[in-house]
Motif scaffolding. Sequence first.
Motif, PDB file in Angstrom:
ATOM      1  N   LEU A   1      12.055  11.431  15.763  1.00 45.37           N
ATOM      2  CA  LEU A   1      10.927  10.505  15.896  1.00 45.37           C
ATOM      3  C   LEU A   1      11.340   9.063  16.165  1.00 45.37           C
ATOM      4  N   LYS A   2      12.621   8.760  16.019  1.00 46.53           N
ATOM      5  CA  LYS A   2      13.084   7.386  16.245  1.00 46.53           C
ATOM      6  C   LYS A   2      12.749   6.974  17.682  1.00 46.53           C
ATOM      7  N   GLY A   3      12.057   5.871  17.813  1.00 48.21           N
ATOM      8  CA  GLY A   3      11.642   5.393  19.122  1.00 48.21           C
ATOM      9  C   GLY A   3      10.311   5.974  19.593  1.00 48.21           C
ATOM     10  N   ARG A   4       9.793   6.962  18.878  1.00 53.27           N
ATOM     11  CA  ARG A   4       8.511   7.564  19.258  1.00 53.27           C
ATOM     12  C   ARG A   4       7.361   7.096  18.377  1.00 53.27           C
ATOM     13  N   VAL A   5       7.685   6.582  17.214  1.00 50.23           N
ATOM     14  CA  VAL A   5       6.640   6.065  16.321  1.00 50.23           C
ATOM     15  C   VAL A   5       6.143   4.748  16.905  1.00 50.23           C
ATOM     16  N   THR A   6       4.847   4.678  17.143  1.00 52.88           N
ATOM     17  CA  THR A   6       4.267   3.506  17.793  1.00 52.88           C
ATOM     18  C   THR A   6       3.977   2.397  16.793  1.00 52.88           C
ATOM     19  N   ALA A   7       3.749   1.218  17.314  1.00 52.42           N
ATOM     20  CA  ALA A   7       3.397   0.069  16.480  1.00 52.42           C
ATOM     21  C   ALA A   7       2.078   0.323  15.747  1.00 52.42           C
ATOM     22  N   ALA A   8       1.152   1.005  16.401  1.00 48.20           N
ATOM     23  CA  ALA A   8      -0.137   1.318  15.770  1.00 48.20           C
ATOM     24  C   ALA A   8       0.047   2.260  14.585  1.00 48.20           C
ATOM     25  N   GLU A   9       0.945   3.237  14.711  1.00 51.20           N
ATOM     26  CA  GLU A   9       1.202   4.174  13.610  1.00 51.20           C
ATOM     27  C   GLU A   9       1.887   3.467  12.444  1.00 51.20           C
ATOM     28  N   ILE A  10       2.769   2.531  12.760  1.00 49.20           N
ATOM     29  CA  ILE A  10       3.427   1.752  11.704  1.00 49.20           C
ATOM     30  C   ILE A  10       2.417   0.847  11.003  1.00 49.20           C
ATOM     31  N   ALA A  11       1.550   0.201  11.765  1.00 43.06           N
ATOM     32  CA  ALA A  11       0.516  -0.657  11.175  1.00 43.06           C
ATOM     33  C   ALA A  11      -0.431   0.159  10.303  1.00 43.06           C
ATOM     34  N   SER A  12      -0.765   1.357  10.769  1.00 41.98           N
ATOM     35  CA  SER A  12      -1.638   2.248  10.000  1.00 41.98           C
ATOM     36  C   SER A  12      -0.975   2.657   8.688  1.00 41.98           C
ATOM     37  N   ALA A  13       0.318   2.941   8.733  1.00 41.25           N
ATOM     38  CA  ALA A  13       1.057   3.323   7.525  1.00 41.25           C
ATOM     39  C   ALA A  13       1.133   2.162   6.539  1.00 41.25           C
ATOM     40  N   ASN A  14       1.375   0.959   7.051  1.00 41.95           N
ATOM     41  CA  ASN A  14       1.419  -0.216   6.184  1.00 41.95           C
ATOM     42  C   ASN A  14       0.069  -0.454   5.511  1.00 41.95           C
ATOM     43  N   GLU A  15      -1.008  -0.278   6.267  1.00 42.27           N
ATOM     44  CA  GLU A  15      -2.352  -0.440   5.705  1.00 42.27           C
ATOM     45  C   GLU A  15      -2.640   0.649   4.671  1.00 42.27           C
ATOM     46  N   TYR A  16      -2.200   1.864   4.937  1.00 38.33           N
ATOM     47  CA  TYR A  16      -2.402   2.998   4.024  1.00 38.33           C
ATOM     48  C   TYR A  16      -1.789   2.693   2.652  1.00 38.33           C
ATOM     49  N   VAL A  17      -0.554   2.218   2.657  1.00 36.44           N
ATOM     50  CA  VAL A  17       0.132   1.913   1.398  1.00 36.44           C
ATOM     51  C   VAL A  17      -0.464   0.667   0.756  1.00 36.44           C
ATOM     52  N   ASP A  18      -0.886  -0.283   1.562  1.00 37.65           N
ATOM     53  CA  ASP A  18      -1.537  -1.487   1.038  1.00 37.65           C
ATOM     54  C   ASP A  18      -2.819  -1.136   0.288  1.00 37.65           C
ATOM     55  N   ARG A  19      -3.543  -0.158   0.794  1.00 43.36           N
ATOM     56  CA  ARG A  19      -4.777   0.276   0.116  1.00 43.36           C
ATOM     57  C   ARG A  19      -4.471   0.906  -1.244  1.00 43.36           C
ATOM     58  N   ILE A  20      -3.371   1.625  -1.332  1.00 43.60           N
ATOM     59  CA  ILE A  20      -2.977   2.208  -2.618  1.00 43.60           C
ATOM     60  C   ILE A  20      -2.642   1.089  -3.604  1.00 43.60           C
TER      61      ILE A  20
ATOM     62  N   VAL B   1       7.784  -5.119  -2.062  1.00 48.15           N
ATOM     63  CA  VAL B   1       8.129  -3.862  -1.401  1.00 48.15           C
ATOM     64  C   VAL B   1       9.296  -3.216  -2.142  1.00 48.15           C
ATOM     65  N   THR B   2       9.025  -2.065  -2.737  1.00 45.92           N
ATOM     66  CA  THR B   2      10.039  -1.314  -3.474  1.00 45.92           C
ATOM     67  C   THR B   2      10.457  -0.100  -2.645  1.00 45.92           C
ATOM     68  N   PRO B   3      11.586   0.517  -2.992  1.00 45.42           N
ATOM     69  CA  PRO B   3      12.036   1.678  -2.211  1.00 45.42           C
ATOM     70  C   PRO B   3      11.012   2.814  -2.141  1.00 45.42           C
ATOM     71  N   LEU B   4      10.297   3.084  -3.235  1.00 41.27           N
ATOM     72  CA  LEU B   4       9.325   4.181  -3.210  1.00 41.27           C
ATOM     73  C   LEU B   4       8.134   3.851  -2.309  1.00 41.27           C
ATOM     74  N   ALA B   5       7.672   2.615  -2.346  1.00 41.99           N
ATOM     75  CA  ALA B   5       6.568   2.207  -1.468  1.00 41.99           C
ATOM     76  C   ALA B   5       7.002   2.263  -0.005  1.00 41.99           C
ATOM     77  N   LYS B   6       8.240   1.875   0.249  1.00 44.31           N
ATOM     78  CA  LYS B   6       8.788   1.918   1.607  1.00 44.31           C
ATOM     79  C   LYS B   6       8.914   3.374   2.085  1.00 44.31           C
ATOM     80  N   LYS B   7       9.362   4.257   1.192  1.00 43.82           N
ATOM     81  CA  LYS B   7       9.492   5.684   1.529  1.00 43.82           C
ATOM     82  C   LYS B   7       8.132   6.279   1.874  1.00 43.82           C
ATOM     83  N   LEU B   8       7.110   5.906   1.099  1.00 35.78           N
ATOM     84  CA  LEU B   8       5.762   6.407   1.363  1.00 35.78           C
ATOM     85  C   LEU B   8       5.265   5.918   2.720  1.00 35.78           C
ATOM     86  N   ALA B   9       5.458   4.657   3.015  1.00 34.00           N
ATOM     87  CA  ALA B   9       5.000   4.109   4.296  1.00 34.00           C
ATOM     88  C   ALA B   9       5.707   4.785   5.470  1.00 34.00           C
ATOM     89  N   ALA B  10       7.008   5.008   5.348  1.00 36.11           N
ATOM     90  CA  ALA B  10       7.756   5.675   6.423  1.00 36.11           C
ATOM     91  C   ALA B  10       7.267   7.108   6.615  1.00 36.11           C
TER      92      ALA B  10
END
Length: 129
Positions: free
Chosen positions: A15-34, A45-54
Amino acid sequence: MTEYITSDDISDSLLKGRVTAAEIASANEYVDRIASSYGVTAVTVTPLAKKLAAAVACRECCLNLIGTDATAVIGDRQEDVYSIKYKVYDQLVKDTEARILKADFLADDEKDDKEERGAWTRTVSIYRS
């Protein structure tokens, strides 16, 4: 919105290079809502929160790529590799969400033992019959 991950944090070789900016923004928002659901306003930003976003970003990427590459079928199964990876990342997201606590969004010096006790201990009621 807090930035938990960037495209550099995606380590999956497929998936490296295939994940779009929109998908990354969506993931960041998803974890932000939690984090918001726990009442955290200043997120660390902790390792577990980063793992969830990825994992969320990879799951969304796989969902968008299912059926796009006919050469990515594994063996004689009719599932493509993105479908299989979607299931793996979906389970990883569910497992990580079940483990994440308010303390996973706070810096060490912000954790109050009284308020964050759920991160370290659990109380179990025991009854005799």
